[in-house]
Design a protein around this motif. Structure first.
Motif, mmCIF file in Angstrom:
data_model
loop_
_atom_site.group_PDB
_atom_site.id
_atom_site.type_symbol
_atom_site.label_atom_id
_atom_site.label_comp_id
_atom_site.label_asym_id
_atom_site.label_seq_id
_atom_site.Cartn_x
_atom_site.Cartn_y
_atom_site.Cartn_z
ATOM 1 N N HIS A 71 9.018 -10.599 51.872
ATOM 2 C CA HIS A 71 9.527 -9.743 52.937
ATOM 3 C C HIS A 71 11.024 -9.947 53.120
ATOM 4 C CE1 HIS A 71 9.878 -8.075 57.073
ATOM 5 N NE2 HIS A 71 8.906 -7.293 56.666
ATOM 6 N N TYR A 120 13.219 -8.394 50.304
ATOM 7 C CA TYR A 120 13.450 -6.963 50.463
ATOM 8 C C TYR A 120 14.759 -6.717 51.225
ATOM 9 C CZ TYR A 120 13.287 -2.415 52.667
ATOM 10 O OH TYR A 120 13.637 -1.178 53.135
ATOM 11 N N MET A 146 7.772 0.559 50.833
ATOM 12 C CA MET A 146 7.292 -0.400 51.821
ATOM 13 C C MET A 146 6.737 0.324 53.046
ATOM 14 S SD MET A 146 9.236 -3.599 53.711
ATOM 15 C CE MET A 146 8.978 -4.817 52.416
ATOM 16 N N LEU A 193 4.566 -1.052 48.324
ATOM 17 C CA LEU A 193 5.558 -1.890 47.652
ATOM 18 C C LEU A 193 4.909 -3.155 47.106
ATOM 19 C CD1 LEU A 193 8.563 -2.269 46.943
ATOM 20 C CD2 LEU A 193 8.824 -3.457 49.131
#
Length: 396
Positions: free
Chosen positions: A253, A256, A318, A323
């Motif tokens: 996370h 990203y 996402m 994703l």
């Protein structure tokens, strides 16, 4: 036969027309964060970087919280519930100011808060997330150790049972926000596998000496964590995570956000080089009028806006729940490498001035050397993609 619409005027700041992919809400988020960074960071960042400090970090955190930038894409508990694309745009604008500011936000929201939000009990969420979203409490995320970075499975930090309590012992290294955090999410080995613990930093046995003498991420708080028999109640463990999958999902996370953030550093460096090329005169005219300089600017612009387009594509995926981790590795590998190349090329356009803190280029270049390494080195992301492409595991 109907006439073709007249193409929009070429925009040097947005040559691919990526802004047309953004909603009014996306643009509002971007512009809000950009304006905040211009007022609260850019006038001071060169001095902070030179001094190796991030003064007023608690005040900055509260301002970021008021803006909705902390735990931005999380829902509930005082979080903004923004889209992944909007969070990415915020990361881009923050890192265009400095990687250290984006790191503060990434570690707070995408690592510490995300871990509690995804894996914590309802009691843990209610206790910690609202204050963290507001910036009243700063968090850190402790996975990396002095001898175990790319291979977290080898961690030595351990937690043992003592009655109903846990006793946590070990060391963590390169922990952003560590010495200013009020809460740490610490990953440790237990008899039941690797578990995450929510650790108030005021507990006896917890210390966080700050790491000095850095030549990268100087305007960022980086610490070692020393856990010397820290006693925790039974409910300190994150109930929803067992094994390495938990921390690795948190890192995914956060990566990203890096995909977007790296392009912010690249954009700031490119903009600086472009402005300089238009005004710096040599041999009787601006250097931007020479073919070799234009070739550099064109190549930088191509990689910069390809990278932003890639980041946006991943953000759309996402938001759609599609994703994959391998795609995040694709973005992190490409965008950070290209951002460093853009900074280095921009430095050559500025000549000797490129090494001065009067310009942002060298600061961004040195920061990106850390961004290249943390949350997965180039080699690790190459192996992630290599495994995905071949079906063969080359890690061991």
């Amino acid at each position: 036969m109907p006439e073709s619409p007249t193409p929009a005027r070429f925009d040097a700041a947005d040559p691919l027309g990526i802004d047309e992919l953004l909603t009014p809400e996306d643009l509002a988020v971007r512009d809000t964060v950009r304006a905040w960074a211009a007022e609260r960071v850019l006038p001071y960042i060169a001095d902070w970087y030179e001094r190796g400090e991030l003064p007023g970090i608690h005040e900055l955190a509260r301002e970021l919280g008021a803006m909705g930038a902390l735990g931005m894409s999380l829902k509930g508990y005082g979080c903004a519930g923004a889209s992944a694309v909007q969070y990415g745009l915020a990361c881009l604008e923050l890192e265009a100011a400095d990687s250290g500011i984006r790191s503060l936000v990434s570690v707070q929201g995408s690592l510490a808060m995300y871990a509690i939000h995804r894996y914590g009990s309802e009691e843990q969420k209610l206790r910690w997330l609202p204050g963290m979203a507001a910036g009243e409490t700063i968090g850190c995320f402790a996975l990396t150790e002095p001898d175990h970075g790319s291979d977290p499975a080898g961690m030595r930090t351990h937690a043992r049972r003592d009655g109903s309590d846990w006793v946590l012992t070990g060391r963590k290294m390169w922990i952003t926000n560590g010495s200013v955090a009020g809460v740490a999410v610490v990953w440790a080995r237990t008899d039941d596998g690797i578990r995450g613990f929510v650790v108030p930093t005021s507990l006896p046995g917890f210390t966080a000496p700050e790491i000095r003498h850095k030549w990268s991420l100087r305007a960022s708080v980086t610490s070692e964590l020393v856990l010397d028999g820290v006693r925790l109640p039974a409910d300190a463990v994150l109930p929803g995570a067992t094994g390495l999958g938990g921390p690795l999902r948190c890192l995914n996370h956060a990566r990203y956000g890096i995909v977007w953030g790296a392009m912010g550093a690249a954009r700031a460096s490119f903009d600086s080089a472009l402005d300089y090329a238009r005004t710096r005169e040599q041999f009787g005219r601006p250097i931007g009028g020479f073919q070799l300089t234009q070739a550099k600017l064109a190549d930088m612009a191509v990689e910069l806006h390809k990278g932003i387009l890639l980041a946006h594509h991943l953000g759309v995926r996402m938001d759609a729940g599609r994703l994959r981790p391998e795609q995040v590795s694709f973005g992190k590998l490409n965008n950070v490498r290209e951002a460093i190349d853009i900074c280095r090329t921009a430095r050559t356009v500025l000549g000797a001035n490129g090494i001065s803190l009067e310009y942002p280029v060298m600061r961004h270049a040195t920061n990106l050397e850390s961004v290249l390494t943390y949350e997965g080195t180039v080699e690790m992301h190459q192996l992630v993609l290599g495994k995905a492409l071949t079906g063969l595991d080359a890690f061991r």
